[in-house]
Structure formats: C-alpha cells, structure tokens
Design a protein around this motif. Sequence first.
Motif, PDB file in Angstrom:
ATOM      1  N   LEU A  92       0.818  -1.214   0.000  1.00  0.00           N
ATOM      2  CA  LEU A  92       0.000   0.000   0.000  1.00  0.00           C
ATOM      3  C   LEU A  92       0.853   1.266   0.000  1.00  0.00           C
ATOM      4  N   LEU A  93       2.007   1.226   0.604  1.00  0.00           N
ATOM      5  CA  LEU A  93       2.881   2.405   0.623  1.00  0.00           C
ATOM      6  C   LEU A  93       3.281   2.827  -0.795  1.00  0.00           C
ATOM      7  N   ASP A  94       3.487   1.865  -1.673  1.00  0.00           N
ATOM      8  CA  ASP A  94       3.874   2.195  -3.049  1.00  0.00           C
ATOM      9  C   ASP A  94       2.856   3.113  -3.728  1.00  0.00           C
ATOM     10  N   CYS A  95       1.590   3.006  -3.355  1.00  0.00           N
ATOM     11  CA  CYS A  95       0.548   3.851  -3.954  1.00  0.00           C
ATOM     12  C   CYS A  95       0.763   5.326  -3.616  1.00  0.00           C
ATOM     13  N   TYR A  96       1.423   5.572  -2.490  1.00  0.00           N
ATOM     14  CA  TYR A  96       1.624   6.934  -1.995  1.00  0.00           C
ATOM     15  C   TYR A  96       2.977   7.513  -2.372  1.00  0.00           C
ATOM     16  N   ARG A  97       3.765   6.756  -3.088  1.00  0.00           N
ATOM     17  CA  ARG A  97       5.054   7.262  -3.566  1.00  0.00           C
ATOM     18  C   ARG A  97       4.878   8.081  -4.826  1.00  0.00           C
ATOM     19  N   GLY A  98       3.723   7.992  -5.421  1.00  0.00           N
ATOM     20  CA  GLY A  98       3.376   8.757  -6.617  1.00  0.00           C
ATOM     21  C   GLY A  98       1.962   9.267  -6.472  1.00  0.00           C
ATOM     22  N   SER A  99       1.365   9.663  -7.561  1.00  0.00           N
ATOM     23  CA  SER A  99       0.032  10.267  -7.518  1.00  0.00           C
ATOM     24  C   SER A  99      -1.101   9.248  -7.612  1.00  0.00           C
ATOM     25  N   HIS A 100      -0.774   7.961  -7.748  1.00  0.00           N
ATOM     26  CA  HIS A 100      -1.816   6.948  -7.916  1.00  0.00           C
ATOM     27  C   HIS A 100      -2.888   7.019  -6.832  1.00  0.00           C
ATOM     28  N   ALA A 101      -2.490   7.075  -5.578  1.00  0.00           N
ATOM     29  CA  ALA A 101      -3.458   7.054  -4.480  1.00  0.00           C
ATOM     30  C   ALA A 101      -4.373   8.272  -4.486  1.00  0.00           C
ATOM     31  N   SER A 102      -3.943   9.350  -5.099  1.00  0.00           N
ATOM     32  CA  SER A 102      -4.767  10.569  -5.101  1.00  0.00           C
ATOM     33  C   SER A 102      -6.024  10.425  -5.940  1.00  0.00           C
ATOM     34  N   VAL A 103      -6.064   9.424  -6.802  1.00  0.00           N
ATOM     35  CA  VAL A 103      -7.229   9.229  -7.665  1.00  0.00           C
ATOM     36  C   VAL A 103      -7.861   7.845  -7.471  1.00  0.00           C
ATOM     37  N   CYS A 104      -7.488   7.154  -6.404  1.00  0.00           N
ATOM     38  CA  CYS A 104      -7.976   5.794  -6.183  1.00  0.00           C
ATOM     39  C   CYS A 104      -8.690   5.709  -4.832  1.00  0.00           C
ATOM     40  N   ALA A 105      -9.989   5.506  -4.879  1.00  0.00           N
ATOM     41  CA  ALA A 105     -10.783   5.437  -3.649  1.00  0.00           C
ATOM     42  C   ALA A 105     -10.391   4.250  -2.776  1.00  0.00           C
ATOM     43  N   ILE A 106      -9.962   3.158  -3.381  1.00  0.00           N
ATOM     44  CA  ILE A 106      -9.563   1.980  -2.605  1.00  0.00           C
ATOM     45  C   ILE A 106      -8.290   2.275  -1.813  1.00  0.00           C
ATOM     46  N   CYS A 107      -7.310   2.865  -2.465  1.00  0.00           N
ATOM     47  CA  CYS A 107      -6.056   3.218  -1.771  1.00  0.00           C
ATOM     48  C   CYS A 107      -6.334   4.168  -0.604  1.00  0.00           C
ATOM     49  N   LEU A 108      -7.164   5.157  -0.862  1.00  0.00           N
ATOM     50  CA  LEU A 108      -7.494   6.124   0.188  1.00  0.00           C
ATOM     51  C   LEU A 108      -8.203   5.441   1.352  1.00  0.00           C
ATOM     52  N   GLY A 109      -9.201   4.643   1.021  1.00  0.00           N
ATOM     53  CA  GLY A 109      -9.962   3.962   2.065  1.00  0.00           C
ATOM     54  C   GLY A 109      -9.100   3.037   2.900  1.00  0.00           C
ATOM     55  N   GLU A 110      -8.222   2.311   2.238  1.00  0.00           N
ATOM     56  CA  GLU A 110      -7.349   1.388   2.973  1.00  0.00           C
ATOM     57  C   GLU A 110      -6.443   2.134   3.945  1.00  0.00           C
TER      58      GLU A 110
END
Length: 151
Positions: free
Chosen positions: A104-122
């Motif tokens: 999950l940390l990898d999602c926050y190393r770039g902008s991916h998590a900023s547009v992904c509701a699953i990443c944010l929720g997790e």
Amino acid sequence: MRRAIILGSSIAAILTLAYLWLPTFGASSTERGAMCILGHCCCTARAEAETLAGDGAPERVTLDPNQFVGPVRQAYQVAKKNPALLAQLHCYCGCDKTYGHRNLLDCYRGSHASVCAICLGEALTAEQMSEQGSPVEQIRDALRKQYAGEN
C-alpha cells in the motif's frame, strides 16, 4: 500516383504511431512516453517521488501531503507519518498487477493514491485501526474483508 500517396501516408501513419507508442513501453518509472496525457500514463505512472538519501542511495518517499486537499491529504499524511504500517499492507485496487506496486505504501510514492478510492480507504482505515491499538494482522484481515472483493 494515387498508390504512392496512399503508401506514403500509410508509412507516415505507422511511423507516427511507433513514435507515440514505443516510448511508453519499457520507459523507466520517471520517464513519460509521448502518449501520456496530462501526466496520466497507464504504462509509466509509477512511483514518481524518488529522492537521494544523504549517502547517495535511492530512498523512496511519499508525495508531499500539502499538495492535496481533503481526504486525499489526510491519506498522504498517514503514509508520510506511518510508512512502516502501509508497507506491511496489500493494496486491493489491482495496482500490484497494473503498476507493480508491492504494498500500500507504493501507492503513496506517486500520484496513484490521489485518484484511487480503494487506496485512500485502505490507508484511512489502517490509520484508524492502528490508533485503536489493532495489530497489523487484524488490520490486514479487515482490509481484505472490505476491499478484496472489488479486485
């Protein structure tokens, strides 16, 4: 004459497509191919926030939470504040297959998590459970129950 025009146009089109498509395959995580539109390239939009540590070794960090607002900022703050927790959790959005994310940390190393509701929720759920004293195994189970069915 007509065949020459068609042949020339076909070759030009093929060369143009090759120029636009080939750089996106095999590009490094920080390069962007010509097909990337507004910085959103499905092939190379991997962790964009790589910096060098004081000893020159590569060190991955999260993006600055202050460049976001609302829940996105809050989730990036969680990742920045507690990267060890997120590094132990699986992300269920499918980014492991799409972007090669390992946790999950990898999602926050770039902008991916900023547009992904699953990443944010997790991330937000993990923070809440962690603050309540839940062990990592319990957090993993809760995330799996809540998000695994969507992937």
